[in-house]
Design a protein around this motif. Structure first.
Motif, PDB file in Angstrom:
ATOM      1  N   ASP A  82       0.857  -1.182   0.000  1.00  0.00           N
ATOM      2  CA  ASP A  82       0.000   0.000   0.000  1.00  0.00           C
ATOM      3  C   ASP A  82       0.892   1.230   0.000  1.00  0.00           C
ATOM      4  O   ASP A  82       2.077   1.169   0.349  1.00  0.00           O
ATOM      5  N   GLY A  83       0.340   2.327  -0.411  1.00  0.00           N
ATOM      6  CA  GLY A  83       1.045   3.598  -0.390  1.00  0.00           C
ATOM      7  C   GLY A  83       0.054   4.719  -0.189  1.00  0.00           C
ATOM      8  O   GLY A  83      -1.130   4.583  -0.517  1.00  0.00           O
ATOM      9  N   GLY A 139       4.377   7.856   1.760  1.00  0.00           N
ATOM     10  CA  GLY A 139       5.121   6.686   2.204  1.00  0.00           C
ATOM     11  C   GLY A 139       4.449   5.427   1.717  1.00  0.00           C
ATOM     12  O   GLY A 139       3.322   5.452   1.216  1.00  0.00           O
ATOM     13  N   TYR A 140       5.142   4.317   1.850  1.00  0.00           N
ATOM     14  CA  TYR A 140       4.567   3.041   1.464  1.00  0.00           C
ATOM     15  C   TYR A 140       4.840   1.994   2.532  1.00  0.00           C
ATOM     16  O   TYR A 140       5.712   2.156   3.395  1.00  0.00           O
ATOM     17  N   GLY A 141       4.088   0.897   2.451  1.00  0.00           N
ATOM     18  CA  GLY A 141       4.318  -0.276   3.281  1.00  0.00           C
ATOM     19  C   GLY A 141       4.132  -1.518   2.441  1.00  0.00           C
ATOM     20  O   GLY A 141       3.305  -1.541   1.514  1.00  0.00           O
ATOM     21  N   ALA A 142       4.908  -2.544   2.729  1.00  0.00           N
ATOM     22  CA  ALA A 142       4.797  -3.810   2.003  1.00  0.00           C
ATOM     23  C   ALA A 142       5.080  -4.960   2.961  1.00  0.00           C
ATOM     24  O   ALA A 142       5.927  -4.843   3.853  1.00  0.00           O
ATOM     25  N   VAL A 143       4.374  -6.055   2.757  1.00  0.00           N
ATOM     26  CA  VAL A 143       4.511  -7.236   3.603  1.00  0.00           C
ATOM     27  C   VAL A 143       4.648  -8.452   2.701  1.00  0.00           C
ATOM     28  O   VAL A 143       3.874  -8.620   1.756  1.00  0.00           O
ATOM     29  N   VAL A 144       5.614  -9.302   2.978  1.00  0.00           N
ATOM     30  CA  VAL A 144       5.760 -10.573   2.277  1.00  0.00           C
ATOM     31  C   VAL A 144       5.483 -11.688   3.266  1.00  0.00           C
ATOM     32  O   VAL A 144       6.087 -11.737   4.343  1.00  0.00           O
ATOM     33  N   SER A 145       4.554 -12.562   2.922  1.00  0.00           N
ATOM     34  CA  SER A 145       4.220 -13.686   3.797  1.00  0.00           C
ATOM     35  C   SER A 145       4.277 -14.985   3.019  1.00  0.00           C
ATOM     36  O   SER A 145       4.198 -15.003   1.784  1.00  0.00           O
ATOM     37  N   GLU A 167       1.876   4.147  -4.116  1.00  0.00           N
ATOM     38  CA  GLU A 167       1.349   2.788  -4.239  1.00  0.00           C
ATOM     39  C   GLU A 167       2.269   1.902  -5.065  1.00  0.00           C
ATOM     40  O   GLU A 167       2.556   0.749  -4.717  1.00  0.00           O
ATOM     41  N   TYR A 168       2.742   2.431  -6.198  1.00  0.00           N
ATOM     42  CA  TYR A 168       3.672   1.657  -7.017  1.00  0.00           C
ATOM     43  C   TYR A 168       4.988   1.408  -6.281  1.00  0.00           C
ATOM     44  O   TYR A 168       5.620   0.345  -6.446  1.00  0.00           O
ATOM     45  N   SER A 169       5.423   2.368  -5.470  1.00  0.00           N
ATOM     46  CA  SER A 169       6.652   2.173  -4.698  1.00  0.00           C
ATOM     47  C   SER A 169       6.488   1.035  -3.700  1.00  0.00           C
ATOM     48  O   SER A 169       7.423   0.255  -3.465  1.00  0.00           O
ATOM     49  N   GLY A 170       5.292   0.923  -3.097  1.00  0.00           N
ATOM     50  CA  GLY A 170       5.029  -0.203  -2.207  1.00  0.00           C
ATOM     51  C   GLY A 170       5.079  -1.526  -2.937  1.00  0.00           C
ATOM     52  O   GLY A 170       5.623  -2.518  -2.441  1.00  0.00           O
ATOM     53  N   LEU A 171       4.512  -1.547  -4.156  1.00  0.00           N
ATOM     54  CA  LEU A 171       4.561  -2.771  -4.963  1.00  0.00           C
ATOM     55  C   LEU A 171       6.002  -3.147  -5.281  1.00  0.00           C
ATOM     56  O   LEU A 171       6.399  -4.315  -5.138  1.00  0.00           O
ATOM     57  N   LEU A 172       6.808  -2.171  -5.690  1.00  0.00           N
ATOM     58  CA  LEU A 172       8.205  -2.444  -6.020  1.00  0.00           C
ATOM     59  C   LEU A 172       8.955  -3.007  -4.823  1.00  0.00           C
ATOM     60  O   LEU A 172       9.711  -3.980  -4.943  1.00  0.00           O
ATOM     61  N   ALA A 173       8.722  -2.422  -3.652  1.00  0.00           N
ATOM     62  CA  ALA A 173       9.416  -2.892  -2.451  1.00  0.00           C
ATOM     63  C   ALA A 173       9.012  -4.320  -2.110  1.00  0.00           C
ATOM     64  O   ALA A 173       9.846  -5.149  -1.739  1.00  0.00           O
ATOM     65  N   GLY A 174       7.724  -4.627  -2.245  1.00  0.00           N
ATOM     66  CA  GLY A 174       7.256  -5.975  -1.938  1.00  0.00           C
ATOM     67  C   GLY A 174       7.817  -7.012  -2.894  1.00  0.00           C
ATOM     68  O   GLY A 174       8.239  -8.097  -2.483  1.00  0.00           O
ATOM     69  N   LEU A 175       7.827  -6.689  -4.190  1.00  0.00           N
ATOM     70  CA  LEU A 175       8.354  -7.631  -5.177  1.00  0.00           C
ATOM     71  C   LEU A 175       9.854  -7.837  -4.989  1.00  0.00           C
ATOM     72  O   LEU A 175      10.361  -8.962  -5.109  1.00  0.00           O
ATOM     73  N   ARG A 176      10.584  -6.764  -4.692  1.00  0.00           N
ATOM     74  CA  ARG A 176      12.024  -6.916  -4.470  1.00  0.00           C
ATOM     75  C   ARG A 176      12.301  -7.773  -3.242  1.00  0.00           C
ATOM     76  O   ARG A 176      13.216  -8.613  -3.250  1.00  0.00           O
ATOM     77  N   ALA A 177      11.527  -7.553  -2.182  1.00  0.00           N
ATOM     78  CA  ALA A 177      11.720  -8.358  -0.971  1.00  0.00           C
ATOM     79  C   ALA A 177      11.430  -9.829  -1.238  1.00  0.00           C
ATOM     80  O   ALA A 177      12.143 -10.714  -0.760  1.00  0.00           O
ATOM     81  N   ALA A 178      10.394 -10.112  -2.019  1.00  0.00           N
ATOM     82  CA  ALA A 178      10.069 -11.495  -2.365  1.00  0.00           C
ATOM     83  C   ALA A 178      11.191 -12.122  -3.178  1.00  0.00           C
ATOM     84  O   ALA A 178      11.568 -13.279  -2.950  1.00  0.00           O
ATOM     85  N   ARG A 179      11.737 -11.361  -4.126  1.00  0.00           N
ATOM     86  CA  ARG A 179      12.838 -11.889  -4.945  1.00  0.00           C
ATOM     87  C   ARG A 179      14.075 -12.159  -4.098  1.00  0.00           C
ATOM     88  O   ARG A 179      14.774 -13.155  -4.307  1.00  0.00           O
ATOM     89  N   GLU A 180      14.332 -11.311  -3.114  1.00  0.00           N
ATOM     90  CA  GLU A 180      15.482 -11.537  -2.241  1.00  0.00           C
ATOM     91  C   GLU A 180      15.307 -12.805  -1.409  1.00  0.00           C
ATOM     92  O   GLU A 180      16.277 -13.539  -1.171  1.00  0.00           O
ATOM     93  N   LEU A 203       1.847   0.128   7.950  1.00  0.00           N
ATOM     94  CA  LEU A 203       3.257   0.422   7.708  1.00  0.00           C
ATOM     95  C   LEU A 203       3.430   1.716   6.919  1.00  0.00           C
ATOM     96  O   LEU A 203       4.323   2.518   7.216  1.00  0.00           O
ATOM     97  N   ALA A 204       2.587   1.917   5.903  1.00  0.00           N
ATOM     98  CA  ALA A 204       2.681   3.142   5.105  1.00  0.00           C
ATOM     99  C   ALA A 204       2.427   4.378   5.957  1.00  0.00           C
ATOM    100  O   ALA A 204       3.140   5.387   5.847  1.00  0.00           O
ATOM    101  N   ASN A 205       1.429   4.311   6.814  1.00  0.00           N
ATOM    102  CA  ASN A 205       1.125   5.460   7.681  1.00  0.00           C
ATOM    103  C   ASN A 205       2.212   5.694   8.716  1.00  0.00           C
ATOM    104  O   ASN A 205       2.532   6.844   9.048  1.00  0.00           O
ATOM    105  N   GLU A 206       2.811   4.621   9.247  1.00  0.00           N
ATOM    106  CA  GLU A 206       3.923   4.791  10.168  1.00  0.00           C
ATOM    107  C   GLU A 206       5.101   5.465   9.489  1.00  0.00           C
ATOM    108  O   GLU A 206       5.785   6.314  10.091  1.00  0.00           O
TER     109      GLU A 206
END
Length: 468
Positions: free
Chosen positions: A9-10, A20-26, A50-63, A126-129
């Motif tokens: 989310d962003g 800001g954005y937030g992303a969660v990988v589960s 919002e797109y920045s949150g998506l990018l962060a989530g996808l990068r974290a998943a790839r890592e 996370l985005a609001n924090e």
């Protein structure tokens, strides 16, 4: 292959404004949170956040696992529809972000789903924090459970940060949502629709786990080429005169107004668990005995119920009237706290005199009828069984009835091999013989989403990781 759920989310307090954005990988199998990411972006638009949150989530998943499959869940209709290819991306500031997201993982390993905001609370928090921390001028790593969650920029350097790739300045999006484009691959989809409309409705296979013709017995033809062409989204309902829905043109007509179509009706298609007939690969339809689940089948249903409970997306359950599906649905419903509705349209095909026989036994006793059945969806099994053309008409009618009843909701349909394969075939606009090339395991999950404009999107097929 591991499967991850990415929720992102962003937000921007102003458009543009402090964002800001937030992303969660589960883990999709256990629901365990594996990685959190949050960052203050400075002054950007809501869409960029919002797109920045998506990018962060996808990068974290790839890592975590570069070979994993990823299912993205966001409450941004814009991001989900654009990344799914159903809406064009017109804004010059958004195009590079979407292109970057598409490059992180191969397209075939990433799927997208719109969810209501209340189901995206973790990423939203996370985005609001992150935004709160940025406004306070806090910089550095937050007290998070993972190493990837950081606030990033302070409010004082947000203007300088606008020149960085992570916070590209763009003008606010025009009022209203962007116009959806035609479905991806419009030319191929149109060709697939034309072929499907010309073909007689039906599936070209029986229940492979309970008596279907194995793939090795499929008739020769051009089905492989047709299937490749039909990978584009095709309008459901074009296959039968009884349930035909006009397909949208590739270019909206002048009377079509851009609008948020709202969330699709999503059918999560669950094949029932094993019965004593399943491992023997015997025809088991609606015209013979009505076996209950075996001990293995009940365990499969329990595992499926636990998986769906972790996902938390199913809002209603509808089952075939047969015992094995009602028993499977009951086990899942007890775990999810839902009632089970029964729809007769979801029953399995009636295989007539072939009920309880193996494919080899049918070939030995009724070779002429079997050859006709393999060659034409209009052919009926020996003894007055149901043709696959008739099954397809019945499933198309059930599809239309259920999409109207459950518009915008996620519904678990507990049914059988032939109905599930038919739902998928009709959604793809694929020819009848395509069903000989689908394998469907006991207690497997598939999913098809149906949109208000008549388009359908196959989201999942024969997923069995929850059973391991």
């Amino acid at each position: 292959m591991r499967e991850f759920i990415v929720e992102a989310d962003g937000g921007s307090r102003g458009n543009p404004g402090p964002a800001g954005y937030g992303a969660v990988v589960s883990d999709a199998a256990t629901g365990e949170t594996l990685r959190e990411a949050a960052e203050y972006l400075g002054v950007v638009t809501n869409n960029v956040a919002e797109y920045s949150g998506l990018l962060a989530g996808l990068r974290a998943a790839r890592e975590l696992d570069p070979e994993a499959t990823v299912h993205v869940r966001m409450d941004s209709k814009l991001v989900v529809e654009q990344m799914s290819g159903r809406w064009k991306i017109k804004h010059p500031g958004i195009k590079p972000l979407a292109a970057e997201a598409a490059r992180i993982l191969p397209p075939g390993r990433v799927t997208y789903e719109w969810i209501p905001r209340e189901q995206n609370k973790h990423a939203d928090r996370l985005a609001n924090e992150a935004m709160d921390a940025g406004v306070r001028g806090e910089v550095g790593v937050s007290p998070a459970r993972t190493e990837s969650r950081a606030w990033g920029r302070s409010a004082s350097d947000s203007r300088a940060a606008l020149d960085t790739p992570e916070a590209r300045p763009v003008m606010p999006e025009p009022s209203g949502l962007p116009e959806p484009s035609g479905p991806p691959g419009d030319a191929a989809a149109g060709a697939a629709r034309a072929r499907a409309a010309a073909a007689v409705a039906g599936v070209a296979g029986a229940d492979a786990g309970a008596g279907d013709a194995p793939a090795g017995h499929a008739p020769a033809g051009k089905a492989a080429a047709d299937l490749r062409a039909a990978q584009a989204v095709a309008a459901p309902g074009t296959e039968t005169a009884a349930a035909r829905t006009p397909a949208p043109s590739a270019t909206p007509s002048s009377g079509w107004a851009p609008a948020d179509m709202g969330p699709p009706a999503t059918f999560v298609l669950l094949r029932h668990g094993e019965t004593p007939l399943t491992p023997q690969k015997r025809f088991s339809g609606s015209g013979g005995s009505d076996p209950s689940l075996s001990d293995i089948g009940r365990e499969q249903a329990e595992r499926t119920a636990a998986h769906l409970a972790r996902r938390g997306t199913v809002q209603a359950i509808v089952a075939s009237p047969l015992a094995r599906t009602r028993e499977t649905a009951g086990i899942v419903a007890a775990r999810l706290g839902l009632d089970v509705a029964v729809d007769d349209g979801l029953r399995e095909t009636d295989f007539g005199a072939w009920e309880g026989l193996t494919f080899a036994e049918v070939r030995e006793r009724h070779p002429g009828d079997l050859n006709a059945w393999l060659s034409s969806p209009d052919a009926e099994p020996t003894g007055g069984g149901e043709s696959f053309a008739a099954t397809a008409s019945r499933i198309a009618a059930a599809r239309d009835r259920l999409t109207a009843a459950y518009a915008g909701r996620t519904v678990l349909l507990v049914t059988h091999v032939t109905p599930i394969k038919t739902f998928v075939r009709l959604a793809l606009g694929a020819p009848p013989e395509a069903l000989f090339r689908m394998e469907l395991s006991a207690a497997s999950l598939s999913a098809v989403a149906y949109y208000a404009d008549g388009n359908a999107s196959v989201r999942l097929f024969n997923e069995t990781s929850h059973l391991r």
